[in-house]
Design a protein around this motif. Sequence first.
Motif, PDB file in Angstrom:
ATOM      1  N   GLU A 171       0.712  -1.159  -0.100  1.00  0.00           N
ATOM      2  CA  GLU A 171       0.067   0.036   0.035  1.00  0.00           C
ATOM      3  C   GLU A 171       0.790   1.173   0.109  1.00  0.00           C
ATOM      4  OE1 GLU A 171      -2.586  -0.291   3.269  1.00  0.00           O
ATOM      5  OE2 GLU A 171      -3.933  -1.718   2.361  1.00  0.00           O
ATOM      6  N   LYS A 172       2.204   1.082   0.652  1.00  0.00           N
ATOM      7  CA  LYS A 172       3.027   2.371   0.686  1.00  0.00           C
ATOM      8  C   LYS A 172       3.649   2.728  -0.920  1.00  0.00           C
ATOM      9  CE  LYS A 172       7.375   4.223   2.556  1.00  0.00           C
ATOM     10  NZ  LYS A 172       8.329   3.585   3.007  1.00  0.00           N
ATOM     11  N   ASN A 173       3.851   1.535  -1.641  1.00  0.00           N
ATOM     12  CA  ASN A 173       4.166   1.683  -3.147  1.00  0.00           C
ATOM     13  C   ASN A 173       3.048   2.146  -3.868  1.00  0.00           C
ATOM     14  OD1 ASN A 173       6.852   0.837  -2.379  1.00  0.00           O
ATOM     15  ND2 ASN A 173       6.353  -1.200  -2.826  1.00  0.00           N
TER      16      ASN A 173
ATOM     17  N   ILE B 140      -0.437   6.993  -6.748  1.00  0.00           N
ATOM     18  CA  ILE B 140      -1.420   7.431  -6.953  1.00  0.00           C
ATOM     19  C   ILE B 140      -1.600   8.724  -6.094  1.00  0.00           C
ATOM     20  CG2 ILE B 140      -2.575   5.336  -6.926  1.00  0.00           C
ATOM     21  CD1 ILE B 140      -3.604   5.864  -4.194  1.00  0.00           C
ATOM     22  N   LYS B 141      -0.598   9.161  -5.256  1.00  0.00           N
ATOM     23  CA  LYS B 141      -0.787  10.603  -4.710  1.00  0.00           C
ATOM     24  C   LYS B 141      -1.010  11.509  -5.867  1.00  0.00           C
ATOM     25  CE  LYS B 141       1.430  13.328  -1.035  1.00  0.00           C
ATOM     26  NZ  LYS B 141       1.133  14.624  -1.658  1.00  0.00           N
TER      27      LYS B 141
ATOM     28  N   ARG C  57       5.999   9.957 -16.930  1.00  0.00           N
ATOM     29  CA  ARG C  57       5.766   9.879 -15.744  1.00  0.00           C
ATOM     30  C   ARG C  57       4.580  10.370 -15.020  1.00  0.00           C
ATOM     31  NH1 ARG C  57       7.455  12.285 -11.084  1.00  0.00           N
ATOM     32  NH2 ARG C  57       8.414  13.822 -12.284  1.00  0.00           N
ATOM     33  N   ILE C  58       3.895   9.880 -14.090  1.00  0.00           N
ATOM     34  CA  ILE C  58       2.718  10.279 -13.695  1.00  0.00           C
ATOM     35  C   ILE C  58       2.974  11.659 -12.570  1.00  0.00           C
ATOM     36  CG2 ILE C  58       0.552   9.796 -12.267  1.00  0.00           C
ATOM     37  CD1 ILE C  58       0.972   7.010 -12.967  1.00  0.00           C
ATOM     38  N   SER C  59       2.396  12.631 -13.308  1.00  0.00           N
ATOM     39  CA  SER C  59       2.708  14.076 -12.412  1.00  0.00           C
ATOM     40  C   SER C  59       1.649  14.741 -12.112  1.00  0.00           C
ATOM     41  CB  SER C  59       3.771  14.418 -13.192  1.00  0.00           C
ATOM     42  OG  SER C  59       3.862  16.054 -12.955  1.00  0.00           O
ATOM     43  N   LYS C  60       1.469  15.596 -11.117  1.00  0.00           N
ATOM     44  CA  LYS C  60       0.171  16.305 -10.684  1.00  0.00           C
ATOM     45  C   LYS C  60       0.454  17.616 -11.845  1.00  0.00           C
ATOM     46  CE  LYS C  60      -1.230  19.486  -7.187  1.00  0.00           C
ATOM     47  NZ  LYS C  60      -0.996  20.595  -7.768  1.00  0.00           N
TER      48      LYS C  60
ATOM     49  N   ASN D  34      -6.159   2.716  -4.719  1.00  0.00           N
ATOM     50  CA  ASN D  34      -5.252   1.621  -4.187  1.00  0.00           C
ATOM     51  C   ASN D  34      -5.470   0.144  -4.833  1.00  0.00           C
ATOM     52  OD1 ASN D  34      -3.078   1.318  -2.202  1.00  0.00           O
ATOM     53  ND2 ASN D  34      -4.538   0.267  -1.040  1.00  0.00           N
ATOM     54  N   LYS D  35      -6.788  -0.130  -4.852  1.00  0.00           N
ATOM     55  CA  LYS D  35      -7.341  -1.198  -5.039  1.00  0.00           C
ATOM     56  C   LYS D  35      -7.016  -1.658  -6.534  1.00  0.00           C
ATOM     57  CE  LYS D  35     -11.671  -1.888  -6.041  1.00  0.00           C
ATOM     58  NZ  LYS D  35     -13.099  -2.126  -5.983  1.00  0.00           N
ATOM     59  N   ASP D  36      -7.123  -0.731  -7.429  1.00  0.00           N
ATOM     60  CA  ASP D  36      -6.961  -0.758  -8.847  1.00  0.00           C
ATOM     61  C   ASP D  36      -5.632  -0.941  -9.004  1.00  0.00           C
ATOM     62  OD1 ASP D  36      -9.664  -1.181  -9.635  1.00  0.00           O
ATOM     63  OD2 ASP D  36      -9.858   1.147 -10.074  1.00  0.00           O
ATOM     64  N   PHE D  37      -4.625  -0.160  -8.442  1.00  0.00           N
ATOM     65  CA  PHE D  37      -3.317  -0.292  -8.773  1.00  0.00           C
ATOM     66  C   PHE D  37      -2.546  -1.428  -8.006  1.00  0.00           C
ATOM     67  CE2 PHE D  37      -3.319   4.043 -10.479  1.00  0.00           C
ATOM     68  CZ  PHE D  37      -2.339   4.130 -10.891  1.00  0.00           C
TER      69      PHE D  37
END
Length: 263
Positions: A116-118, A123-124, A163-166, A260-263
């Motif tokens: 969950e930490k990873n 997802i943050k 890369r996933i970025s806000k 979190n569930k989907d990732f």
Amino acid sequence: MEFLDFSFLKMTVIDVVDILLVAIIIYYIYNLIRGTIAVNIFIGFILIYVLYFVASKMLHMKLLSGILNSFVSVGLIALIIVFQQEFRRFLLSIGKNISLRNKLWMKLVFGKEEVEKNNLAKIKPIIDACKSMKQTRTGALIVFSKYFDQDVFGNTGEFVDARISKRLIESIFQKHSPIHDGAVVIAENRIKTAGCILPLTENDKLPPQFGLRHRAGIGITETSECTALIVSEETGEISYAQQGKVKMNISFTELERLLNKDF
């Protein structure tokens, strides 16, 4: 006095398992077609079969029976053609349940907290971007897929592979961006494409306030093993679509749990 023979009611363990499996299949099919236009088509198939039985077995109408028999003889093939999306979703739902079990094994092997930490680190940026877009009422559509399907997502939109970025998510959906109306596709933990045009749902029982963004988000989850996150441009409300069903006005705590569930 003669006793009634109830020997035909004797059931074995195999019979019980058989009934349970059929019940599970019926339950899955019901959940897949509930609330969709497929229900009306399915009722039409049932009525044709009933009419065929009455015309051929009870009333002996040869001409009508002959016409309906031609339809009934290819009924299975017709069902597969008409309900191809529902069959696809049925198989995908089975595969997804297996994937969920694999995730449970990963948590047992590597530790729930570590997994969950990873996931939270991935997802943050998405959650932070949604918080910002909710405040500014910036419309957004983000699709999450385990694998990048070139046939589904590669024919429209712009290939990004970033890369996933806000900041990147916010810049894509800001109102002056030329690709803000399309969808962002996140697969393999990267932003793969932006500005994608997605198929719209055929469900005619959706709330009237749902626009093209919501209908596209629901539509892609009906035809592929994807989930979709929608931010309303009018209200800032966040919705989450999965397997043709949508959860409306979800909180950020609920959004974190779903991602979190989907990732």
